[in-house]
Design a protein around this motif. Structure first.
Motif, PDB file in Angstrom:
ATOM      1  N   GLN A 161      -9.648  25.888  -3.329  1.00 20.49           N
ATOM      2  CA  GLN A 161      -8.870  24.699  -2.958  1.00 20.49           C
ATOM      3  C   GLN A 161      -9.601  23.425  -3.349  1.00 20.49           C
ATOM      4  N   ALA A 162     -10.911  23.417  -3.179  1.00 21.45           N
ATOM      5  CA  ALA A 162     -11.694  22.236  -3.548  1.00 21.45           C
ATOM      6  C   ALA A 162     -11.646  21.988  -5.052  1.00 21.45           C
ATOM      7  N   MET A 163     -11.726  23.070  -5.845  1.00 22.18           N
ATOM      8  CA  MET A 163     -11.638  22.920  -7.305  1.00 22.18           C
ATOM      9  C   MET A 163     -10.248  22.420  -7.712  1.00 22.18           C
ATOM     10  N   MET A 164      -9.199  22.988  -7.118  1.00 20.17           N
ATOM     11  CA  MET A 164      -7.837  22.568  -7.446  1.00 20.17           C
ATOM     12  C   MET A 164      -7.584  21.124  -7.020  1.00 20.17           C
ATOM     13  N   ASP A 165      -8.035  20.773  -5.824  1.00 23.27           N
ATOM     14  CA  ASP A 165      -7.820  19.406  -5.345  1.00 23.27           C
ATOM     15  C   ASP A 165      -8.548  18.408  -6.226  1.00 23.27           C
ATOM     16  N   GLY A 166      -9.760  18.741  -6.637  1.00 24.35           N
ATOM     17  CA  GLY A 166     -10.502  17.855  -7.515  1.00 24.35           C
ATOM     18  C   GLY A 166      -9.846  17.724  -8.878  1.00 24.35           C
ATOM     19  N   GLY A 167      -9.396  18.852  -9.429  1.00 22.40           N
ATOM     20  CA  GLY A 167      -8.752  18.830 -10.739  1.00 22.40           C
ATOM     21  C   GLY A 167      -7.423  18.096 -10.748  1.00 22.40           C
ATOM     22  N   GLY A 168      -6.819  17.918  -9.562  1.00 18.48           N
ATOM     23  CA  GLY A 168      -5.558  17.193  -9.456  1.00 18.48           C
ATOM     24  C   GLY A 168      -5.681  15.883  -8.692  1.00 18.48           C
ATOM     25  N   ASN A 169      -6.899  15.345  -8.604  1.00 20.25           N
ATOM     26  CA  ASN A 169      -7.143  14.158  -7.775  1.00 20.25           C
ATOM     27  C   ASN A 169      -6.782  12.874  -8.505  1.00 20.25           C
ATOM     28  N   TYR A 170      -5.510  12.740  -8.846  1.00 14.81           N
ATOM     29  CA  TYR A 170      -5.049  11.541  -9.546  1.00 14.81           C
ATOM     30  C   TYR A 170      -5.031  10.324  -8.625  1.00 14.81           C
ATOM     31  N   ALA A 171      -5.098  10.562  -7.322  1.00 16.37           N
ATOM     32  CA  ALA A 171      -5.183   9.448  -6.380  1.00 16.37           C
ATOM     33  C   ALA A 171      -6.614   8.931  -6.236  1.00 16.37           C
ATOM     34  N   ASP A 172      -7.594   9.605  -6.871  1.00 11.59           N
ATOM     35  CA  ASP A 172      -8.998   9.190  -6.856  1.00 11.59           C
ATOM     36  C   ASP A 172      -9.537   9.070  -5.427  1.00 11.59           C
ATOM     37  N   ASP A 173      -9.230  10.072  -4.612  1.00  7.25           N
ATOM     38  CA  ASP A 173      -9.664  10.105  -3.213  1.00  7.25           C
ATOM     39  C   ASP A 173     -11.142  10.517  -3.155  1.00  7.25           C
ATOM     40  N   PRO A 174     -12.023   9.668  -2.637  1.00  3.70           N
ATOM     41  CA  PRO A 174     -13.463  10.001  -2.620  1.00  3.70           C
ATOM     42  C   PRO A 174     -13.788  11.234  -1.787  1.00  3.70           C
ATOM     43  N   GLU A 175     -13.026  11.496  -0.734  1.00  2.00           N
ATOM     44  CA  GLU A 175     -13.280  12.689   0.070  1.00  2.00           C
ATOM     45  C   GLU A 175     -12.997  13.960  -0.725  1.00  2.00           C
ATOM     46  N   VAL A 176     -11.986  13.907  -1.588  1.00  2.00           N
ATOM     47  CA  VAL A 176     -11.674  15.061  -2.438  1.00  2.00           C
ATOM     48  C   VAL A 176     -12.815  15.317  -3.412  1.00  2.00           C
ATOM     49  N   TRP A 177     -13.354  14.245  -4.024  1.00  2.00           N
ATOM     50  CA  TRP A 177     -14.491  14.416  -4.936  1.00  2.00           C
ATOM     51  C   TRP A 177     -15.685  15.024  -4.201  1.00  2.00           C
ATOM     52  N   GLU A 178     -15.939  14.595  -2.986  1.00  2.00           N
ATOM     53  CA  GLU A 178     -17.096  15.090  -2.248  1.00  2.00           C
ATOM     54  C   GLU A 178     -16.930  16.567  -1.891  1.00  2.00           C
ATOM     55  N   ARG A 179     -15.735  16.959  -1.455  1.00  2.00           N
ATOM     56  CA  ARG A 179     -15.508  18.384  -1.160  1.00  2.00           C
ATOM     57  C   ARG A 179     -15.697  19.232  -2.407  1.00  2.00           C
ATOM     58  N   ALA A 180     -15.215  18.731  -3.534  1.00  2.00           N
ATOM     59  CA  ALA A 180     -15.369  19.474  -4.789  1.00  2.00           C
ATOM     60  C   ALA A 180     -16.837  19.580  -5.181  1.00  2.00           C
ATOM     61  N   ARG A 181     -17.596  18.518  -4.977  1.00  2.00           N
ATOM     62  CA  ARG A 181     -19.022  18.549  -5.313  1.00  2.00           C
ATOM     63  C   ARG A 181     -19.759  19.587  -4.481  1.00  2.00           C
ATOM     64  N   ARG A 182     -19.487  19.600  -3.159  1.00  2.00           N
ATOM     65  CA  ARG A 182     -20.165  20.556  -2.282  1.00  2.00           C
ATOM     66  C   ARG A 182     -19.788  21.985  -2.648  1.00  2.00           C
ATOM     67  N   ALA A 183     -18.500  22.202  -2.911  1.00  2.00           N
ATOM     68  CA  ALA A 183     -18.065  23.548  -3.296  1.00  2.00           C
ATOM     69  C   ALA A 183     -18.723  23.962  -4.608  1.00  2.00           C
ATOM     70  N   GLY A 184     -18.819  23.033  -5.562  1.00  2.00           N
ATOM     71  CA  GLY A 184     -19.454  23.345  -6.835  1.00  2.00           C
ATOM     72  C   GLY A 184     -20.905  23.763  -6.675  1.00  2.00           C
TER      73      GLY A 184
END
Length: 395
Positions: A161-184
């Protein structure tokens, strides 16, 4: 002064796309099949004929997009490469995913996983199949195929979910980027453990194949590609599985047909991914000046390839908004096309059409959508069910 086409495209919101993109796509196919949509920051390509045409021209419509959200989240994966670089990485990962290996090696393991999960709730008489069957089964199967021993279903789903949310983060939500970073970071650690193990003792997994390929991949390439496999290789079977179950439960004629003829489960799967494409949009970038759908595109133009729209194109599919396993055969594009045709196609077909669907409906004959819960859908870059509450008579 704006145009009617431009005014409509300007009015599109990410919220509306997430809730239900299909009315938007229908209008775009009619008035502007290649339309600049500001909220997406790219031209959305919505017609079947344009999408199938561009996939045959990777030298013009490149997967190597500048500033790719996927690359930001996952690293430089094979999905954002073309030509020899793409072919090399695909060839390294492919052997465990070939039809013969899937049938002989992976399918029995998929069956064991499906039955174990059903055992965990079959006596209860109710469940949310999205949370308790479709998600965990797709996660467990994918961890096994990749070679991520010891990774839980919960972690696999969270990472995906973190990878998908990051890959579709067209709203540039910083919380989404952070979740994706931690998951990565967590994925990288799990990959390191697997690489150490399969370097000593090769096995049938994808990571082992990438390590021991004739032209082996390096650790950064393996990390990036495992992330893209987790991002797309979990949600596609999960979402096609849940959509297919829901469609069968709400179409009595379809249910009667598959009970009488289990070979039709393959048709259920293919129609499910046409009807609600799990990967609904992916990016491309124009490499040279070209005309597409009546629009002249300059080099560097970014495109959103809306396969979710192409799969409901009325010029190809009669009554496209209906689920119908008996419709005349037409080529859906849920698995993409051209050199980037989905690498996990045979794994998805095996675990959903050959295992999950027939096993579930065989073991729980009176399965029904719960009258007390709500079935919810969401998404446009990735789209699927969010809940699937069901009931049955406990044994």
């Amino acid at each position: 002064m704006g145009t009617a086409h431009g005014d409509f495209a300007d009015s599109i919101s990410l919220t509306d796309l997430y809730a239900d993109p299909y009315p938007i796509y229908r209008t775009l196919r009619e008035i502007a099949p290649v339309a600049w949509v500001p909220v997406a920051g790219r031209y959305l390509v919505t017609r079947h004929q344009d999408i199938t045409a561009l996939e045959k021209q990777p030298e013009i419509f490149s997967a190597a997009e500048d500033g790719s959200l996927m690359t930001r989240v996952m690293g430089h994966t094979l999905l954002r490469k073309d030509g020899d670089a793409h072919r090399r990485e695909r060839a390294a990962a492919e052997p465990p995913l070939r039809p013969r290996i899937v049938e002989a090696h992976w399918r029995p393991k998929f069956e064991a996983n499906a039955n174990e999960l059903i055992d965990s709730f079959v006596d209860r008489g109710e469940a949310d199949l999205f949370d308790e069957f479709c998600g965990p089964l797709a996660a467990r199967n994918l961890a096994m195929v990749l070679g991520l021993d010891g990774v839980s279903d919960i972690d696999m789903q969270r990472w995906s979910q973190a990878m998908m949310d990051g890959g579709g983060n067209y709203a540039d939500d910083p919380e989404v980027w952070e979740r994706a970073r931690r998951a990565g970071d967590e994925i990288d650690a799990a990959v390191a453990d697997t690489v150490a193990r399969v370097s000593r003792t090769p096995d049938e997994s994808v990571i082992s194949a990438m390590i021991h390929a004739p032209d082996p991949l390096d650790i950064e390439q393996i990390r990036a590609n495992v992330k893209v496999f987790i991002g797309g290789g979990l949600n596609e079977p999960r979402d096609s599985m849940s959509v297919a179950i829901w469609a069968v439960l709400t179409n009595p004629a379809t249910r009667d047909a598959v009970v009488s003829d289990p070979s039709l489960w393959r048709s259920v799967f293919e129609e499910a991914i046409r009807w609600v494409a799990p990967i609904g949009m992916y990016p491309r970038q124009v490499a040279q000046r070209v005309e597409l759908g009546g629009v002249t595109l300059e080099p560097g133009s970014k495109l959103g390839i809306c396969v979710g729209s192409a799969n409901r194109d009325e010029s190809v599919f009669e009554r496209p908004d209906e689920f119908d396993i008996f419709r005349p055969s037409r080529p859906h594009v849920a698995f993409g096309g051209g050199p980037h045709f989905c690498l996990g196609t045979w794994v998805a077909r095996a675990q959903v059409a050959q295992v999950a669907l027939p096993t579930l409906f065989h073991r729980i004959a009176d399965l029904a959508v719960s009258p007390h819960g709500e079935v919810r859908l969401g998404g446009w870059v990735f789209r699927g069910l969010l809940t699937l509450p069901v009931v049955w008579t406990p044994s």
